[in-house]
Design a protein around this motif. Sequence first.
Motif, PDB file in Angstrom:
ATOM      1  N   ARG A 160       0.704  -1.335   0.019  1.00 48.40           N
ATOM      2  CA  ARG A 160       0.276  -0.022  -0.155  1.00 48.40           C
ATOM      3  C   ARG A 160       0.325   0.656   0.355  1.00 48.40           C
ATOM      4  NH1 ARG A 160      -3.647  -3.074   3.253  1.00 48.40           N
ATOM      5  NH2 ARG A 160      -2.553  -2.539   4.912  1.00 48.40           N
ATOM      6  N   ILE A 161       2.210   1.213   0.707  1.00 51.69           N
ATOM      7  CA  ILE A 161       2.548   2.200   0.551  1.00 51.69           C
ATOM      8  C   ILE A 161       3.635   2.253  -0.436  1.00 51.69           C
ATOM      9  CG2 ILE A 161       4.875   3.330   1.573  1.00 51.69           C
ATOM     10  CD1 ILE A 161       4.351   1.871   4.534  1.00 51.69           C
ATOM     11  N   TYR A 208      -4.634  11.230   5.598  1.00 50.31           N
ATOM     12  CA  TYR A 208      -3.221  11.486   4.222  1.00 50.31           C
ATOM     13  C   TYR A 208      -2.219  11.272   5.055  1.00 50.31           C
ATOM     14  CZ  TYR A 208      -0.158  13.443   0.669  1.00 50.31           C
ATOM     15  OH  TYR A 208       0.373  13.655   0.324  1.00 50.31           O
ATOM     16  N   VAL A 209      -2.167  11.267   6.702  1.00 52.30           N
ATOM     17  CA  VAL A 209      -1.581  10.518   7.187  1.00 52.30           C
ATOM     18  C   VAL A 209      -1.020   8.847   7.283  1.00 52.30           C
ATOM     19  CG1 VAL A 209       0.340  10.212   9.133  1.00 52.30           C
ATOM     20  CG2 VAL A 209      -0.270  13.117   8.391  1.00 52.30           C
ATOM     21  N   ARG A 259      -3.012   6.479   5.482  1.00 52.43           N
ATOM     22  CA  ARG A 259      -2.623   6.246   4.186  1.00 52.43           C
ATOM     23  C   ARG A 259      -1.144   6.332   4.014  1.00 52.43           C
ATOM     24  NH1 ARG A 259      -6.891   9.466   1.328  1.00 52.43           N
ATOM     25  NH2 ARG A 259      -9.181   7.889   2.053  1.00 52.43           N
ATOM     26  N   ALA A 260      -0.146   7.150   3.906  1.00 49.45           N
ATOM     27  CA  ALA A 260       1.450   7.650   3.624  1.00 49.45           C
ATOM     28  C   ALA A 260       1.864   6.638   5.117  1.00 49.45           C
ATOM     29  CB  ALA A 260       1.570   8.757   4.737  1.00 49.45           C
ATOM     30  N   LEU A 261       0.998   5.689   6.113  1.00 50.42           N
ATOM     31  CA  LEU A 261       1.495   4.490   6.567  1.00 50.42           C
ATOM     32  C   LEU A 261       1.514   3.185   5.920  1.00 50.42           C
ATOM     33  CD1 LEU A 261       1.108   6.558  10.205  1.00 50.42           C
ATOM     34  CD2 LEU A 261       3.497   6.413   9.097  1.00 50.42           C
ATOM     35  N   GLY A 262       0.776   3.196   5.379  1.00 47.00           N
ATOM     36  CA  GLY A 262       0.355   2.383   5.306  1.00 47.00           C
ATOM     37  C   GLY A 262      -1.148   1.262   5.263  1.00 47.00           C
ATOM     38  N   VAL A 263      -2.225   2.373   6.515  1.00 44.70           N
ATOM     39  CA  VAL A 263      -3.196   1.299   6.926  1.00 44.70           C
ATOM     40  C   VAL A 263      -3.802   1.153   5.973  1.00 44.70           C
ATOM     41  CG1 VAL A 263      -4.991   2.324   8.100  1.00 44.70           C
ATOM     42  CG2 VAL A 263      -2.687   2.583   8.877  1.00 44.70           C
ATOM     43  N   ASP A 264      -4.564   0.756   5.862  1.00 44.89           N
ATOM     44  CA  ASP A 264      -5.983  -0.032   4.864  1.00 44.89           C
ATOM     45  C   ASP A 264      -7.582   1.110   4.567  1.00 44.89           C
ATOM     46  OD1 ASP A 264      -8.201  -2.386   6.338  1.00 44.89           O
ATOM     47  OD2 ASP A 264      -6.245  -1.994   7.054  1.00 44.89           O
ATOM     48  N   GLU A 265      -7.543   0.758   3.780  1.00 50.12           N
ATOM     49  CA  GLU A 265      -8.755   2.291   3.539  1.00 50.12           C
ATOM     50  C   GLU A 265      -9.877   2.106   4.613  1.00 50.12           C
ATOM     51  OE1 GLU A 265      -8.943   5.224   2.098  1.00 50.12           O
ATOM     52  OE2 GLU A 265      -7.544   4.517   1.854  1.00 50.12           O
ATOM     53  N   ARG A 281       5.748   9.327  15.515  1.00 52.05           N
ATOM     54  CA  ARG A 281       4.581   9.035  14.705  1.00 52.05           C
ATOM     55  C   ARG A 281       3.651   8.774  16.437  1.00 52.05           C
ATOM     56  NH1 ARG A 281       6.648   4.411  11.367  1.00 52.05           N
ATOM     57  NH2 ARG A 281       7.721   5.860  10.658  1.00 52.05           N
ATOM     58  N   ARG A 306      -6.063  14.855  13.252  1.00 50.72           N
ATOM     59  CA  ARG A 306      -5.301  14.948  12.272  1.00 50.72           C
ATOM     60  C   ARG A 306      -4.408  14.471  13.537  1.00 50.72           C
ATOM     61  NH1 ARG A 306      -1.941  18.483   8.492  1.00 50.72           N
ATOM     62  NH2 ARG A 306      -1.709  19.329  10.913  1.00 50.72           N
TER      63      ARG A 306
END
Lengths: 289, 229
Positions: A5-6, B101-102, B104-110, B78, B149
């Motif tokens: 995802r990243i 935003y952050v 998602r940038a950390l790869g958390v799923d939607e 973080r 945020r």
Amino acid sequence: MRIFRIIYRVVVESLIGLKQSGWSNWFVISILATALILFGFIMQVTLTLKTLVNSWGSQLEISVYLKDSCKPYPEAQKIGAMKGVEQVLVIPKEEAWQKMRKSFSVAYVDNPLPNTLHIKLKSPTYVEQLAPIIKAMQEVENVRYPLKVARIINQIRRFVEIGGLFVMLAMSAATLIVIGNTIQLVIQSKQREIEILSLMGVSHFYIKGPFILQGILYGTSSALIASGLIAIVNLNCEKYVKLQLAYLAPSLTNNLEFGLTPIYLMLFGLGIAVGATGGAITSGRFIKL
Amino acid sequence: MILFQNVNKDYNGRPALSNLNLHIGKGEFAFLVGPSGAGKSTMMRLLYREELPNSGQIFMGGVNLNKLPTYQVPRLRRRLGIIFQDYKLLPKQTVFNNVAYVLRALGVDEKNVEKRVISALSVVNIESKKNAYPTELSGGEQQRVGIARAIVNGPPVLLADEPTGNLDPATSLEIVQLLAEISQRGTTVLIATHDEPIVNALRKRVIALHAGQIVADVDSGVYELKGNS
Ligand SMILES: Nc1ncnc2c1ncn2[C@@H]1O[C@H](COP(=O)(O)OP(=O)(O)O)[C@@H](O)[C@H]1O
Ligand SMILES: [Mg+2]
């Protein structure tokens, strides 16, 4: 998977950056592609020359081209009697011409080839000793021997290599500057985003990755263009070039084959390296984390 | 949770913080007060490792920030929620996306992004504006988004530098009360401010800074720090 995802996000960000760069993309890609095309052709020329030299350099052979006015067989006997000559092979012009037309399917023209003698010598020391003597004979049009040709070719090759290296360095530097300017503009327009991401603890990889990837995409597209062009040129000109070589130096065109794959790999390697370096230097200079 | 030990910080040879010692415990709520130029923002920047002290040690949750390598700074941040006077929202993103935003940038799923953003927005009571853009919001609303945020990642520490600096008095009070509520759930909160009314209204710990030195440190204090020791 988190990492995918990243990476997906980094790719999306870099595509946004590409979109933002607009016409600059084409500027960057055309410069880098030009540099790579140049590099590719230089590589090909040097590799061809190297292959030629390798296959000729060790031969104990003198090729003698006879004037059309004389008969080849008596001439062969005369030379066969000389000291150091092991064997003389006569290649009549008709035979050479037929052979060449079989392998190259050339256009129907008058036979341009001379009668040729291939002289095999007992040791390499005779090569440069006998060549001038044979050349001085009245019936002889010209003499070629691999050692001499190899020496000249090596000189040409060195010149091409050194010249090419300088041109390559200059073009790479120009490309780095152009990539730097392009990516710097994207960084400037995203300054606020970058500051916020950094304060929120987003990883450096995520922040700088898109810019490095943008450079890599430049490198890849340029290498694709360059490889495509070189492939097209090779497909269309290979036969012509071989014919020219065969005309210049009959019987010496064997073993000319080498694959283009190493050249393509080098193009992609170099393109990606230049692009990634440009992205990395620029993001390192303009993103303070 | 937060510990300063003999911290000195100069800018071009001029001291901004002098021999500073301070401890703030886990889950505490404290105001850092003092006139402009006292060194409040400098302390904040040291805490989120934007800068390093010239001497002395700073610990955050047991981690010595002097010894934290640069590549680990994102990890430290973080675990902090940082709130700014100018909100620092992305103008082209919706409220929801600003907070998301952050993550998602950390790869958390939607799915989790959605869940956590909505939950953070509801804590600050601005869920109804999730599709609005920052420019369509009032200052107080924008700061709520900033707080959402900051807490969306569930950090143990919240740092706020002049969070009410651009807000009217009533809104300012709402914002600090919101931060106090968040602190009730166990988050350590440090607010740098020179906004007297909000400090006096809450009667929490007040650390007074003057010319880079702590001149008072009182529980349930007021801004003037009179008759409270
Ligand atoms: N980046 C900087 N460069 C030089 N001096 C600075 C910098 N940041 C702060 N200072 C100085 O340090 C002192 C403390 O500033 P600051 O921490 O911003 O105070 P406060 O937030 O309490 O108003 C001031 O004298 C200020 O001029
Ligand atoms: Mg300040």
